[in-house]
Motif scaffolding. Sequence first.
Motif, PDB file in Angstrom:
ATOM      1  N   TYR A   2       4.906  19.359 -27.807  1.00 49.09           N
ATOM      2  CA  TYR A   2       5.922  20.106 -27.337  1.00 49.09           C
ATOM      3  C   TYR A   2       6.794  19.535 -26.242  1.00 49.09           C
ATOM      4  N   LEU A   3       6.408  18.980 -25.159  1.00 51.40           N
ATOM      5  CA  LEU A   3       6.902  18.153 -24.038  1.00 51.40           C
ATOM      6  C   LEU A   3       7.802  17.087 -24.575  1.00 51.40           C
ATOM      7  N   HIS A   4       7.293  16.274 -25.748  1.00 56.24           N
ATOM      8  CA  HIS A   4       7.847  15.203 -26.115  1.00 56.24           C
ATOM      9  C   HIS A   4       9.066  15.345 -27.236  1.00 56.24           C
ATOM     10  N   ARG A   5       8.777  16.278 -28.148  1.00 55.14           N
ATOM     11  CA  ARG A   5       9.186  16.670 -29.280  1.00 55.14           C
ATOM     12  C   ARG A   5      10.203  18.073 -29.595  1.00 55.14           C
ATOM     13  N   TYR A   6       9.301  18.901 -29.236  1.00 52.94           N
ATOM     14  CA  TYR A   6       9.858  20.391 -29.845  1.00 52.94           C
ATOM     15  C   TYR A   6      10.792  20.955 -28.830  1.00 52.94           C
ATOM     16  N   ARG A   7      10.605  20.698 -27.411  1.00 53.58           N
ATOM     17  CA  ARG A   7      11.364  21.674 -26.459  1.00 53.58           C
ATOM     18  C   ARG A   7      12.707  21.288 -26.627  1.00 53.58           C
ATOM     19  N   HIS A   8      12.982  20.004 -27.230  1.00 53.33           N
ATOM     20  CA  HIS A   8      14.479  19.613 -27.191  1.00 53.33           C
ATOM     21  C   HIS A   8      15.272  19.983 -28.369  1.00 53.33           C
ATOM     22  N   VAL A   9      14.569  20.474 -29.442  1.00 54.45           N
ATOM     23  CA  VAL A   9      15.041  20.825 -30.699  1.00 54.45           C
ATOM     24  C   VAL A   9      16.219  21.864 -30.710  1.00 54.45           C
ATOM     25  N   LYS A  10      17.239  21.729 -31.192  1.00 55.07           N
ATOM     26  CA  LYS A  10      18.408  22.805 -31.183  1.00 55.07           C
ATOM     27  C   LYS A  10      18.784  23.122 -32.611  1.00 55.07           C
ATOM     28  N   THR A  11      19.337  24.391 -32.825  1.00 56.73           N
ATOM     29  CA  THR A  11      20.106  24.506 -33.961  1.00 56.73           C
ATOM     30  C   THR A  11      21.585  23.867 -33.763  1.00 56.73           C
ATOM     31  N   GLU A  12      22.038  23.457 -35.135  1.00 57.73           N
ATOM     32  CA  GLU A  12      23.524  22.976 -35.045  1.00 57.73           C
ATOM     33  C   GLU A  12      24.524  24.253 -35.152  1.00 57.73           C
ATOM     34  N   LEU A  13      24.002  25.306 -35.866  1.00 57.94           N
ATOM     35  CA  LEU A  13      25.042  26.418 -35.907  1.00 57.94           C
ATOM     36  C   LEU A  13      24.651  27.099 -34.611  1.00 57.94           C
ATOM     37  N   ARG A  14      25.808  28.094 -34.175  1.00 54.68           N
ATOM     38  CA  ARG A  14      25.860  28.547 -32.745  1.00 54.68           C
ATOM     39  C   ARG A  14      26.320  30.257 -33.124  1.00 54.68           C
ATOM     40  N   GLY A  15      26.238  30.954 -32.063  1.00 58.50           N
ATOM     41  CA  GLY A  15      26.563  32.468 -32.379  1.00 58.50           C
ATOM     42  C   GLY A  15      27.984  32.439 -32.916  1.00 58.50           C
ATOM     43  N   LYS A  16      28.970  31.576 -32.327  1.00 56.55           N
ATOM     44  CA  LYS A  16      30.197  31.562 -32.616  1.00 56.55           C
ATOM     45  C   LYS A  16      30.460  31.281 -34.256  1.00 56.55           C
ATOM     46  N   ASP A  17      29.613  30.356 -34.748  1.00 51.30           N
ATOM     47  CA  ASP A  17      29.489  30.121 -36.127  1.00 51.30           C
ATOM     48  C   ASP A  17      29.311  31.319 -36.879  1.00 51.30           C
ATOM     49  N   LEU A  18      28.394  32.302 -36.583  1.00 52.42           N
ATOM     50  CA  LEU A  18      27.971  33.214 -37.246  1.00 52.42           C
ATOM     51  C   LEU A  18      28.987  34.385 -37.332  1.00 52.42           C
ATOM     52  N   LYS A  19      29.698  34.394 -36.155  1.00 49.40           N
ATOM     53  CA  LYS A  19      30.905  35.174 -35.885  1.00 49.40           C
ATOM     54  C   LYS A  19      31.830  34.816 -37.079  1.00 49.40           C
ATOM     55  N   ALA A  20      32.057  33.444 -37.037  1.00 46.62           N
ATOM     56  CA  ALA A  20      33.197  32.914 -38.047  1.00 46.62           C
ATOM     57  C   ALA A  20      32.963  33.353 -39.440  1.00 46.62           C
ATOM     58  N   LEU A  21      31.558  33.510 -39.728  1.00 44.60           N
ATOM     59  CA  LEU A  21      31.109  33.913 -41.235  1.00 44.60           C
ATOM     60  C   LEU A  21      31.090  35.329 -41.342  1.00 44.60           C
ATOM     61  N   GLY A  22      31.484  36.002 -40.328  1.00 44.95           N
ATOM     62  CA  GLY A  22      31.761  37.494 -40.605  1.00 44.95           C
ATOM     63  C   GLY A  22      30.412  38.356 -40.129  1.00 44.95           C
ATOM     64  N   ILE A  23      29.331  37.766 -39.624  1.00 45.64           N
ATOM     65  CA  ILE A  23      28.244  38.651 -39.263  1.00 45.64           C
ATOM     66  C   ILE A  23      28.464  39.401 -37.958  1.00 45.64           C
ATOM     67  N   ALA A  24      28.406  40.498 -37.918  1.00 47.33           N
ATOM     68  CA  ALA A  24      28.795  41.510 -36.715  1.00 47.33           C
ATOM     69  C   ALA A  24      27.835  40.966 -35.740  1.00 47.33           C
ATOM     70  N   PRO A  25      28.172  40.705 -34.363  1.00 48.42           N
ATOM     71  CA  PRO A  25      27.387  40.516 -33.216  1.00 48.42           C
ATOM     72  C   PRO A  25      26.396  41.595 -33.119  1.00 48.42           C
ATOM     73  N   GLY A  26      25.099  41.034 -32.737  1.00 52.31           N
ATOM     74  CA  GLY A  26      24.232  41.939 -32.195  1.00 52.31           C
ATOM     75  C   GLY A  26      22.821  41.388 -32.092  1.00 52.31           C
ATOM     76  N   PRO A  27      21.927  41.934 -32.004  1.00 59.34           N
ATOM     77  CA  PRO A  27      20.336  41.299 -31.987  1.00 59.34           C
ATOM     78  C   PRO A  27      20.111  40.507 -33.081  1.00 59.34           C
ATOM     79  N   VAL A  28      20.845  40.641 -34.110  1.00 62.31           N
ATOM     80  CA  VAL A  28      20.469  39.880 -35.237  1.00 62.31           C
ATOM     81  C   VAL A  28      20.880  38.521 -35.027  1.00 62.31           C
ATOM     82  N   TYR A  29      21.605  38.253 -34.234  1.00 59.63           N
ATOM     83  CA  TYR A  29      21.943  36.845 -33.898  1.00 59.63           C
ATOM     84  C   TYR A  29      20.535  35.995 -33.271  1.00 59.63           C
ATOM     85  N   ARG A  30      19.893  36.676 -32.506  1.00 57.45           N
ATOM     86  CA  ARG A  30      18.669  35.838 -32.042  1.00 57.45           C
ATOM     87  C   ARG A  30      17.648  35.703 -33.163  1.00 57.45           C
ATOM     88  N   GLU A  31      17.537  36.886 -34.090  1.00 53.59           N
ATOM     89  CA  GLU A  31      16.670  36.740 -35.240  1.00 53.59           C
ATOM     90  C   GLU A  31      17.021  35.600 -36.252  1.00 53.59           C
TER      91      GLU A  31
END
Length: 891
Positions: free
Chosen positions: A816-845
Amino acid sequence: MEVITTHVNADFDAMASMIAAKKLYPDAILVFPGSQERTLREFFVKSTTYLYDFRRLREVDLAQVDKLILVDTRQVSRIGKFDEVIKRPGVEIHIYDHHPAAEDDIRGDLVVIEPMGATVTILSRLIRENGLEVTPEEATIMSLGLYEDTGSFTFNSTTPEDFEAAAYLRRAGADLNVVADMMTQELTAEQVGLLNDLIRSARTYNVHGVEVCVASVSADKYVGEFAVLVHKLKDIENLDVVFALGRMEDRIYLVARSRIPEVNAGAIAAYFGGGGHSTAASATIRDLTLIQAEDRLLEVLKSYVRPFPTAADLMNSPVISTEADADIADSANTMVKYNINAMPVMHDGALVGLINRQVVEKAVFHGLEDQKVREFMNSDFGTVSPQATLLEIQTYLVENQQRILPVTDKGEVRGVITRRDLLNYLVSDHSNIPTALYEDLDEGHWPKRKNIVAVMHEQLPSEIIRILKNSGKLAERLNCQAYAVGGFVRDLLLRRPNLDIDIVVEGDGIEFAKLFAEEYGVRARYHKKFNTAVLIFPDGLRVDVASARFEYYQYPAALPIVEFGSLKMDLYRRDFTINTLAISLGPDEFGHLIDFFGGQRDIKEKVVRVLHSLSFVEDPTRILRAIRFEQRFGFRIGKQTASLIRNAVQMGLIEKLWGHRFFHEIQLILMEDDPLPAIRRMAEFGVLPILSSKMHFDQKTEEFFTLLREVISWYELSFLDEPLDRWWVYLLGLLSGLSPQRLEEVWDRLELTGSQQVRILWTYEHVDTVLHNFLQLPDLKPSDIYRALQPFKPEELLFMMARTQKEEVRKAVSHYLHRYRHVKTELRGKDLKALGIAPGPVYREILDELLDARLDGKIKDRQDELNLLKDNFADLLDKPELLELESCLGP
């Protein structure tokens, strides 16, 4: 096993006597107790002495020795590890020696002591008397010893028997060409240079009417035949008495020569652990610097050149004393009644301690007059016999700073000697005061001084040297003195890095800081209540400035009340002698080390000592500081200081401390590289139960702290980027065995903040939960590990690694300390919004699912994330066609 041995730093007479003794003890083995003189070692290389079966010390089992034959010495201090043999009952000891008696002489079953020029003279006579024969090679070696110790028959100690021995050995075939080669070797270039240094450094002292020459030289490496060089100095300058000190490598060599009966060279060399005759002697000094050795030599000369009064002549009798079980108030009355400043403490007729007026008055001031004297008496003291010399008396009263010196005989106190008694004698006869004392006098004080400029330039950056010099120059313009003091000086002598600089000014510290800040363009902050300031340099360096001051305490464990005083008073308020050193910064005395309280001695002896008996009463945090310094430097707490710590703990003084002060000292201990020894020491002194009545130190605690240190070292060596509060990891470990109820005791005791309390309780609860869950899941996915460990800070994760016994769990935390904790997704909330997904708790999911997929290796790049989004969340997309148009999602 029979063993023939001699003294350390063996010379030719020692080796020759061993070979001669072998004729008398044919079954014995020959063993040097230590190193030999350089000339002797060279002779070994050139000769065939290996035929005589000399053994190395490490090859001999000392426990098997039942007969020890000593030649050319009988001093226990000069036989190295063989001192273990003579202490063992049942060992037969035979001694053959020509030296005069010394204080540490060994008693033997057979003792042959004769005042000859060489020990080999005695043994050659016994060989003749027993009808034994020696070979020409043996005769040559024995002649070497004879010629060396008699100075080729020129020393006054030479006897007719030495000539008879030479004649016998010559008849036996001794090769005088070999003897001449060894005795008259030409000087090397190094030896000529050292002889020149001896001549240039030679100074003559008039010691009670006797002219004594003292010379001292220094060489980076060993230069052989130092004794020959001293002998040549004596002849060149036609000296009656010469003492030469040579620092070579890591030790100092003392060589003494005397032609007159008023100066016994052997007795003076014996004081330094050496030996010899009244006319020629030597010693090896390991525990003093060259300057200290020369000062000590001058003091010894003052005592040995002319008889001094004994302790019986100086002591006061009858003795005024107090009982150990007497109240402090009674002792105070006794001192006032008889107008004395110190007195012995007795118990059942035996001397058990000393008490002085300053300690008694401070105890009364703190309302402790009903306490017993034994609680505050000094139990770490020295005594002398009625026959003690002035040098012994000075050692206790001046060097060791003992207030009063009991004179005892067969366990009975016959009298006492005070500093005033000693001073009265010295003042009445100024010729008796050692020269070094005159050089050290400074406005009525006797601080020990030496220049450590070379050490400063070796240890400190040039910028720091410049700041210190500028401070001294500014103080001089203000008509005052400036000094660097405290731990900065201590660590400088210990060769430990420390740029935490404290400057004390014998004047107005705030005014000094203001002018320094203006002149050198630095910032300054002021604390007018204590008349202190902090200079803040552009690179972040902070230098504390204070006026020389002294402190007193209104009640035990209180904060100090500060008043102004001299440098000596300022240093006297400090906690331990090792922190009382100061360096003068004035232009004329820059780099002079000032030592009022024996700090140099305690650093050399590796001892932590308080300055007075009420030190822990006034400030109980010093108990924890004593433990911290002891363990950090590898020192030991002095006997008297340890006793005072135990008394203070038993009196409950730590419990009177404000919680945050106690917590701060605990925190400093836990910030040490390895706090385990200090925690162990706290348990020994009874400090741990003060934190909690159920806190104790056992094998389990020791093992746990060892694990904590291992995981902390692993983290730091892994170059992990997030900073680590080591002390918090150790605090979690220290408190981990306590129940919630007992933890509340600690909260109250240390006055921890609410957030600190919550963090500790949360850690214990969730660490246990995670460890339990990890054990229930046989195949942990990276996403499982990430979700379980993500809420924890690095300190809590390291605590978890030490807490578990499962290697799988440790690997999971490591991954976890060496590998996993720095892993990130390339897509962000703004990307989801651009795809037409309505903002809300679903973003976190959505983002969590994407991250888990990345952690588990199911997806690797941005396109994989888009594909997963299309497969799993298509119903949320208002514009699914945009998934194919990556450009619209932005960079």
